[in-house]
Write an enzyme that holds these catalytic residues in place. Structure first.
Site, PDB file in Angstrom:
ATOM      1  N   HIS A  19      48.814  28.850  31.765  1.00 56.09           N
ATOM      2  CA  HIS A  19      49.300  29.613  30.592  1.00 56.09           C
ATOM      3  C   HIS A  19      50.343  28.823  29.812  1.00 56.09           C
ATOM      4  O   HIS A  19      51.306  29.382  29.292  1.00 56.09           O
ATOM      5  CB  HIS A  19      49.877  30.952  31.052  1.00 56.09           C
ATOM      6  CG  HIS A  19      48.815  31.948  31.461  1.00 56.09           C
ATOM      7  ND1 HIS A  19      48.146  32.742  30.561  1.00 56.09           N
ATOM      8  CD2 HIS A  19      48.307  32.255  32.683  1.00 56.09           C
ATOM      9  CE1 HIS A  19      47.261  33.504  31.211  1.00 56.09           C
ATOM     10  NE2 HIS A  19      47.351  33.226  32.509  1.00 56.09           N
ATOM     11  N   ASP A  53      50.374  32.623  37.504  1.00 56.91           N
ATOM     12  CA  ASP A  53      49.053  33.266  37.534  1.00 56.91           C
ATOM     13  C   ASP A  53      47.977  32.387  36.919  1.00 56.91           C
ATOM     14  O   ASP A  53      48.256  31.548  36.063  1.00 56.91           O
ATOM     15  CB  ASP A  53      49.104  34.607  36.786  1.00 56.91           C
ATOM     16  CG  ASP A  53      49.501  34.428  35.328  1.00 56.91           C
ATOM     17  OD1 ASP A  53      48.831  34.983  34.451  1.00 56.91           O
ATOM     18  OD2 ASP A  53      50.476  33.704  35.073  1.00 56.91           O
ATOM     19  N   GLU A  54      46.742  32.572  37.397  1.00 55.17           N
ATOM     20  CA  GLU A  54      45.542  32.026  36.763  1.00 55.17           C
ATOM     21  C   GLU A  54      45.628  30.530  36.477  1.00 55.17           C
ATOM     22  O   GLU A  54      45.254  30.069  35.405  1.00 55.17           O
ATOM     23  CB  GLU A  54      45.262  32.785  35.462  1.00 55.17           C
ATOM     24  CG  GLU A  54      44.956  34.262  35.707  1.00 55.17           C
ATOM     25  CD  GLU A  54      44.646  34.996  34.427  1.00 55.17           C
ATOM     26  OE1 GLU A  54      43.613  35.682  34.409  1.00 55.17           O
ATOM     27  OE2 GLU A  54      45.437  34.885  33.472  1.00 55.17           O
ATOM     28  N   ALA A  55      46.111  29.786  37.460  1.00 57.43           N
ATOM     29  CA  ALA A  55      46.224  28.335  37.257  1.00 57.43           C
ATOM     30  C   ALA A  55      44.873  27.683  37.551  1.00 57.43           C
ATOM     31  O   ALA A  55      44.739  26.809  38.404  1.00 57.43           O
ATOM     32  CB  ALA A  55      47.316  27.761  38.149  1.00 57.43           C
ATOM     33  N   HIS A  56      43.843  28.132  36.818  1.00 59.10           N
ATOM     34  CA  HIS A  56      42.473  27.693  37.134  1.00 59.10           C
ATOM     35  C   HIS A  56      42.247  26.228  36.748  1.00 59.10           C
ATOM     36  O   HIS A  56      41.269  25.613  37.155  1.00 59.10           O
ATOM     37  CB  HIS A  56      41.462  28.592  36.411  1.00 59.10           C
ATOM     38  CG  HIS A  56      41.627  30.044  36.742  1.00 59.10           C
ATOM     39  ND1 HIS A  56      41.948  30.488  38.012  1.00 59.10           N
ATOM     40  CD2 HIS A  56      41.570  31.156  35.968  1.00 59.10           C
ATOM     41  CE1 HIS A  56      42.049  31.815  37.999  1.00 59.10           C
ATOM     42  NE2 HIS A  56      41.822  32.255  36.774  1.00 59.10           N
TER      43      HIS A  56
END
Ligand SMILES: CC1=[NH+][C@H]2[C@@H](O1)O[C@H](CO)[C@@H](O)[C@@H]2O
Length: 499
Positions: free
Chosen positions: A245, A308-311
């Site tokens: 993000h 979060d969401e460290a894809h």
């Protein structure tokens, strides 16, 4: 006939004993008396007076008192039962005098919110109304089930002005929310001034979802919101979401990118495509500068690292990153809050770190392991507490990836027994996130937050023994006229018997 205000308080107090036939009437000669020598108690009195003067037109002078007051409204830091702790209070309404007793000013402030709800809805008016201003006689002894009751606001996807943020903070105070989690950075915008990295706001704040002008908060504006919240006994928790993000930061400084190329700013709502460059030293100078500058202007004890969401970050890199960054929070005097993914890192985070659970399941082994180590968990299950979820398929605003959340869904869960392996004693509290992909203005915030935020607030404050949808929906219905007077653009859910 309409229920007595004593049956309409949200969050429902731990104990309410009506005094039959007793009524206190606020009059032109009413004084507000506050604990002699306490600036904090006087500040609560000033807050109460500003609300009451506006709608009654009465002078309501504030005078210091010690000992038992004989008339008016008294806010005292003595005589409260120890059992109400630091956030609770005792409220006694007699014919001639209303007394709020607490051990700390935060408790006085909570008692004042209850007193507000015992007065007619017109008390919330911004202009003088006729009254009468009656309060039903009662003894209320009240304290919260969980110490942390929070609300989050995403100022990154869409930028909200300081006035919009303050209005939301005012509304949080009505329901005894005591933490404001401010989502200040994301892919679409960096919203807080950082002196040592000026392009974060010069460039990184220049747009938002949909391509609008964006915006950011100067340090002075940030301090203004901090003080405004503090006067309402609400602690501000800043979030800098890393390592994912981070497109706005990466777009602002080419050197932060592994390939040395700054990507363009983003105005869409995709997630999971950005990552700080884990292998570069400058990444950790950047993170340390940001934490240092923001921690220095944040009186609260928590700093939210996002996570979060460290894809776009490999598990190994995520672990490397968190091992290097977590100690920086403590270095600058803060404790770690983060979306729950970070709790899987090895070595484990400090037990004082708080994972904020945002999943849609009732089992997460990493979170349960944190609790087993003696850690605590902040509960924000996305399918229960996410205020940006649509109420139903026809809701014009919001998202639906975690499902639809009608008011009853937001209310019908038990934070104390929600996650396997996370029992009541491991629950730090509850928090209602409000993400702003689809929200642009105050009316949008209010449409999504009301009436579900009061449901989350009651789950965080009231004893589990009081949990009852049929009773809650009646109390929620009684809040409707008050929101009408305040101009709150609430969703008139068909599940609630609005008057
Ligand atoms: C912790 C978390 N990360 C995602 C997820 O929640 O869903 C939100 C929308 O509901 C989205 O805005 C956010 O970036």
């Amino acid at each position: 006939e309409a229920a007595s205000p004593l049956q309409s308080i949200v969050p429902v107090p731990a104990s309410v004993t009506p005094a039959a036939g007793v009524t206190f009437t606020l009059g032109a000669g009413t004084r507000i008396q506050t604990q002699a020598g306490s600036a904090e108690a006087t500040q609560v009195a000033d807050y109460l007076a500003s609300i009451l003067r506006r709608s009654t037109g009465y002078p309501l002078p504030i005078t210091p008192v010690s000992g038992n007051p004989a008339d008016g409204i008294a806010l005292l830091l003595s005589g409260a039962p120890a059992s109400v702790g630091e956030q609770g209070y005792q409220l006694d309404v007699a014919a001639g005098v209303v007394t709020v007793r607490a051990n700390k000013a935060a408790g006085l402030f909570a008692g004042v919110q209850t007193l507000r709800q015992l007065l007619p809805a017109a008390i919330e008016s911004g202009s003088v109304k006729p009254g009468p201003w009656t309060v039903p006689g009662a003894k209320i002894v009240d304290q919260p089930r969980f110490g942390y009751r929070g609300a989050h606001l995403d100022s990154a996807r869409h930028f909200f002005t300081v006035d919009t943020v303050k209005r939301y903070i005012d509304q949080l105070a009505l329901y005894k929310i005591n933490n404001f989690h401010w989502h200040l950075t994301d892919d679409q915008g960096w919203r807080i001034q950082i002196d040592s990295w000026p392009n974060l706001t010069k460039h990184g704040a220049s747009t938002q979802v949909g391509g609008g002008p964006g915006g950011f908060y100067t340090k002075a504006q940030y301090a203004d919101v901090i003080n405004y919240a503090k006067a309402r006994h609400i602690t501000v928790i800043p979030e800098v979401d890393i390592p994912g993000h981070t497109n706005a930061a990466l777009s602002s400084y080419a050197e932060l990118n592994c390939n040395g190329v700054a990507p363009p700013l983003r105005t869409d709502t995709e997630v999971g495509y950005s990552s700080l460059c884990i292998g570069k030293d400058i990444t950790y100078k950047f993170v340390e500068d940001v934490i240092r500058e923001l921690a220095a202007i944040t009186p609260g004890e928590y700093f939210h690292l996002g996570g979060d969401e460290a894809h776009a970050t490999s598990d190994a890199d995520y672990n490397t990153f968190m091992q290097k960054v977590m100690p920086l929070v403590g270095k600058y005097g803060k404790k770690i809050l983060g979306w729950h993914e970070f709790v899987k890192v090895n070595p484990a985070p400090p037990v004082s770190a708080i994972p904020q659970f945002w999943g849609t399941t009732t089992t997460d082994n990493n979170v349960a392991a944190h609790a087993a180590r003696g850690g605590k968990v902040l509960l924000s299950p996305a399918n229960k507490a996410y205020l940006d979820m649509k109420y139903n398929a026809s809701t014009p605003l919001g998202l639906s990836w975690a499902g639809f959340i009608e008011v009853q869904d937001a209310y019908n869960w038990n934070p104390g027994g929600y996650l396997n392996g996370v029992n009541e004693s491991a629950v730090f509290g509850v928090e209602a996130p409000l993400w702003s992909e689809t929200l642009v203005k105050t009316a949008d915030i209010e449409f999504m937050a009301f009436p579900r935020l009061p449901a989350i607030a009651e789950l965080g404050w009231s004893p589990r023994s009081t949990h009852n949808w049929d009773a809650f929906k009646q109390r929620l219905a009684a809040q409707g006229p008050r929101w009408g007077v305040m101009g709150i653009n609430y969703y008139k859910s068909p599940q609630v018997p609005w008057p």
